[in-house]
Write a protein that holds these residues in place. Sequence first.
Motif, short mmCIF file in Angstrom:
data_model
loop_
_atom_site.label_atom_id
_atom_site.label_comp_id
_atom_site.label_asym_id
_atom_site.label_seq_id
_atom_site.Cartn_x
_atom_site.Cartn_y
_atom_site.Cartn_z
N GLU A 1 0.83 -1.23 0.00
CA GLU A 1 0.00 0.00 0.00
C GLU A 1 0.85 1.26 0.00
O GLU A 1 0.43 2.31 -0.48
CB GLU A 1 -0.92 0.00 1.22
CG GLU A 1 -2.18 -0.81 1.00
CD GLU A 1 -2.84 -1.25 2.31
OE1 GLU A 1 -2.53 -0.67 3.37
OE2 GLU A 1 -3.65 -2.20 2.25
N LYS A 2 2.07 1.16 0.55
CA LYS A 2 2.95 2.34 0.62
C LYS A 2 3.96 2.35 -0.54
O LYS A 2 4.90 3.14 -0.53
CB LYS A 2 3.69 2.37 1.96
CG LYS A 2 2.77 2.58 3.16
CD LYS A 2 2.59 4.06 3.43
CE LYS A 2 1.47 4.37 4.41
NZ LYS A 2 1.73 4.02 5.78
N GLY A 3 3.80 1.46 -1.51
CA GLY A 3 4.63 1.53 -2.71
C GLY A 3 5.86 0.64 -2.73
O GLY A 3 6.72 0.78 -3.59
N LEU A 4 5.98 -0.27 -1.75
CA LEU A 4 7.11 -1.22 -1.79
C LEU A 4 6.64 -2.52 -2.43
O LEU A 4 5.60 -3.07 -2.06
CB LEU A 4 7.63 -1.48 -0.38
CG LEU A 4 8.32 -0.28 0.29
CD1 LEU A 4 8.76 -0.63 1.70
CD2 LEU A 4 9.52 0.18 -0.54
N ARG A 5 7.43 -3.00 -3.38
CA ARG A 5 7.07 -4.22 -4.12
C ARG A 5 7.94 -5.38 -3.65
O ARG A 5 9.16 -5.22 -3.47
CB ARG A 5 7.29 -3.94 -5.61
CG ARG A 5 7.09 -5.12 -6.50
CD ARG A 5 7.10 -4.69 -7.95
NE ARG A 5 5.83 -4.09 -8.32
CZ ARG A 5 5.67 -3.17 -9.27
NH1 ARG A 5 6.72 -2.73 -9.92
NH2 ARG A 5 4.48 -2.73 -9.58
N VAL A 6 7.34 -6.55 -3.47
CA VAL A 6 8.10 -7.74 -3.10
C VAL A 6 8.73 -8.31 -4.38
O VAL A 6 8.01 -8.76 -5.26
CB VAL A 6 7.20 -8.81 -2.45
CG1 VAL A 6 8.02 -10.06 -2.11
CG2 VAL A 6 6.52 -8.26 -1.19
N VAL A 7 10.07 -8.28 -4.46
CA VAL A 7 10.73 -8.79 -5.67
C VAL A 7 11.38 -10.16 -5.46
O VAL A 7 11.81 -10.80 -6.41
CB VAL A 7 11.74 -7.78 -6.27
CG1 VAL A 7 11.04 -6.52 -6.73
CG2 VAL A 7 12.86 -7.46 -5.29
N ALA A 8 11.47 -10.59 -4.21
CA ALA A 8 11.95 -11.96 -3.89
C ALA A 8 11.43 -12.30 -2.50
O ALA A 8 11.29 -11.41 -1.66
CB ALA A 8 13.47 -12.02 -3.92
#
Length: 162
Positions: free
Chosen positions: A29-36
């Motif tokens: 929701e705050k703009g952090l994406r899970v990339v691994a």
Amino acid sequence: MSLEKTLSIIKPDAVKRDLTGKIIAMFEEKGLRVVAQKKIWLSKEQAGSFYDIHRDRPFFGELCEFMSSGPIVAQVLQGDNAIELNREIMGATNPEQAEAGTIRKEFALSMTENSAHGSDSPETAKQEIRFFFSGLEVDFAAVFFSSAILNFPKFERTNKIR
Ligand code: CMP
């Protein structure tokens, strides 16, 4: 603004209480994406190795006991100023001092069982990401442009950089 990667851990107290999904949603929701991402169960020695910098602190033993008491979710978060933003979303180490709406204020049980960990600097982020993930798992661009992928277009289609 700079695009950064940081290491995030959802700690055993939160994984045990099935809070993983809620915590990931707070990052997204705050703009952090899970990339691994991976769910693993550390031994006490592995926990000690991860927290080596705290080896001489009085809470080290308790911290290693706790971090090896059940599965954790280790993940790499990516976004603008990801290192600082992750720490803002987590809140203060001591949940009593954490601001309302932060992960630790909402979910932490104590200073030790404080639901989440996040890297505190670019150098630490690099070291901590490497502790849990191989380059191949983290560096999507490297995977995308490797000759192996170019030879397997089907794989390439399902692994596009977002
Ligand atoms: P974390 O951000 O993972 O970094 C070190 C951890 O040690 C911290 O969160 C807490 O879970 C734990 N800890 C326990 N007691 C203390 C303390 N007095 N000061 C800092 N960290 C502590």
